[in-house]
Design a protein around this motif. Structure first.
Motif, short mmCIF file in Angstrom:
data_model
loop_
_atom_site.label_atom_id
_atom_site.label_comp_id
_atom_site.label_asym_id
_atom_site.label_seq_id
_atom_site.Cartn_x
_atom_site.Cartn_y
_atom_site.Cartn_z
N SER A 1 74.70 63.72 70.79
CA SER A 1 74.65 62.43 71.48
C SER A 1 73.45 62.34 72.41
O SER A 1 72.77 61.30 72.47
N CYS A 2 73.19 63.42 73.14
CA CYS A 2 72.05 63.41 74.04
C CYS A 2 70.76 63.25 73.26
O CYS A 2 69.89 62.45 73.62
N ALA A 3 70.65 63.99 72.17
CA ALA A 3 69.43 63.88 71.35
C ALA A 3 69.30 62.47 70.79
O ALA A 3 68.21 61.91 70.78
N ASP B 1 81.99 55.90 65.93
CA ASP B 1 83.34 56.07 65.42
C ASP B 1 84.14 57.03 66.29
O ASP B 1 85.28 56.76 66.67
N ALA B 2 83.50 58.16 66.64
CA ALA B 2 84.21 59.15 67.45
C ALA B 2 84.59 58.55 68.80
O ALA B 2 85.71 58.77 69.30
N ARG B 3 83.68 57.79 69.40
CA ARG B 3 83.96 57.25 70.73
C ARG B 3 85.11 56.24 70.68
O ARG B 3 85.99 56.24 71.54
N ILE B 4 85.06 55.38 69.67
CA ILE B 4 86.14 54.39 69.57
C ILE B 4 87.46 55.09 69.28
O ILE B 4 88.51 54.72 69.82
N GLY B 5 87.41 56.14 68.48
CA GLY B 5 88.62 56.90 68.22
C GLY B 5 89.21 57.49 69.48
O GLY B 5 90.44 57.59 69.61
N ALA C 1 87.65 62.56 77.42
CA ALA C 1 87.20 62.63 76.03
C ALA C 1 85.86 61.91 75.86
O ALA C 1 84.94 62.41 75.19
N LEU C 2 85.74 60.73 76.47
CA LEU C 2 84.48 59.99 76.35
C LEU C 2 83.33 60.77 76.97
O LEU C 2 82.21 60.80 76.42
N LEU C 3 83.58 61.42 78.08
CA LEU C 3 82.51 62.20 78.72
C LEU C 3 82.07 63.32 77.80
O LEU C 3 80.86 63.56 77.63
N ARG C 4 83.02 63.99 77.18
CA ARG C 4 82.63 65.08 76.28
C ARG C 4 81.80 64.54 75.12
O ARG C 4 80.79 65.12 74.73
N LEU C 5 82.23 63.39 74.60
CA LEU C 5 81.49 62.83 73.46
C LEU C 5 80.08 62.36 73.88
O LEU C 5 79.16 62.37 73.07
N HIS C 6 79.94 61.96 75.12
CA HIS C 6 78.64 61.45 75.56
C HIS C 6 77.69 62.56 76.01
O HIS C 6 76.52 62.31 76.24
#
Lengths: 209, 209
Positions: A107-109, A71-75, A97-102
């Motif tokens: 996300s890493c875990a 949801d966060a990524r699509i947002g 923004a996508l890089l921060r979310l990834h």
DNA sequence: ACGGCATTGAACTCATGAGTTCAACGTAGT
DNA sequence: ACTACGTTGAACTCATGAGTTCAATGCCGT
């Protein structure tokens, strides 16, 4: 009864949250149910009162976490709906923004958990509804298709464009973050976003007539 | 004594091979030493006669496997040393070879093992000498630097070019192979290679003067 | 033929952790 | 006050697997 049901729901949520936290920290096998119960501030039989199994506990915890991540990524794609006249700038912001979310801890875990337990839970990717880049790619492809129609991008397959945009953006993360072990500084993320967008536009911007 | 030492070496190799096979199939915790001994055609105490620990057994097995994988990948870059006049064709062949090397059973299993045990063995990436794309990126950057000098590529950072080439090529694999779970057909790999090279050259080929 | 050394299988110790049981407790609805 | 039900902690069963021990068995060099 309202408060009682609320109480149950809260415990259930606490269990799911605690479960993801412990699974993320230790992995599936290393995590023991007692740890999860402690993390959730709950007794072990209570855990089994809500979830039949350690396995289903894992499934539900992972499902919740990856749904939130998706949801966060699509947002984060929102700025592409109306990019104004600075297309490169909008793409860069979205990319950043996508890089921060990834690259955040959860996300890493989550990615580590998916990779390590995909053989034990082969169906977990379906539960996650293709939350591996798949649905994100679709959403991005939709945005890029609009940009194509308005003449900002070359008139070729937007699905391919989306796939390659995400590849350019996220591919370098694996090596740079040491499989998600190391946190990447925000300025480095900015540089990565800029480089990816620059190359993407060089290949996909509308040919100058 | 020569044959005796040879015999020991063979057992050691058999143990390492069997260990990687079983670890790849079951993961670190699920794999039990008895399974590995059986797979290697050896008794359990013999395993402990060569390796002190299950952990060091894992380290050595993974180290051997990833060294082999890295050698094969770097070897696949050879055609770029003298690409002839068909640069796109040479890049496509290399790209295709790299895709095959990155999607075979052992490589996928190795990647899963690295992701899942990186927290238990934080030093394992060093043991692997950056065998995650890192050293491969360096080797590719060297080849691309030569191509830049001979005027076939734009005169900008070859390290960035190599990183983005690999990102374009390997990024789509994650979603398409479902984290390495599904095998990808050779024609699909061809298409992926072609698409990656096409986009790469569009962004990185020397500007027509 | 003999002595040394790696190998073998079987049995063993020991720790860990999943899942269950149960009696005691708290709390909400009547 | 009484009942029903979720919660709690502690103790329990049971299976699994790491690592060890040991007597017996080859196999090689001398």
């Amino acid at each position: 009864m309202a408060t009682s049901a609320r109480g149950r729901i809260d415990k259930r949520q606490a269990i799911l949250d605690g479960a993801f936290a412990v699974f993320a920290r230790l992995g599936y096998t290393q995590a023991c149910v007692q740890d999860i119960a402690d993390e959730a501030g709950v007794a072990k039989p209570t855990v089994y009162n809500h979830m039949t199994d350690k396995a289903t506990l894992f499934r539900h915890a992972v499902e919740a976490a990856s749904q939130a991540a998706l949801d966060a990524r699509i947002g984060a794609l929102a700025p592409l709906a109306d990019p104004g006249d600075d297309l490169a700038g909008a793409l860069e912001d979205v990319a950043h923004a996508l890089l921060r979310l990834h690259t955040d801890e959860r996300s890493c875990a989550l990615k580590r958990l998916l990779y390590s337990e995909i053989t034990r839970f082969p169906d977990i990717l379906d539960v996650v509804t293709g939350s591996g880049p798949h649905h994100l790619t679709q959403a991005l492809a939709d945005r890029l298709a609009r940009l194509t129609l308005s003449g900002r991008l070359r008139a070729t397959d937007p699905d391919l464009a989306a796939e390659q945009f995400l590849a350019l953006l996220l591919g370098p993360l694996e090596a740079r973050s040491r499989l998600g072990t190391r946190q990447i500084g925000d300025t480095e993320l900015r540089d990565l976003a800029r480089a990816a967008v620059c190359t993407f536009l060089r290949a996909w911007a509308r040919d100058t007539p």
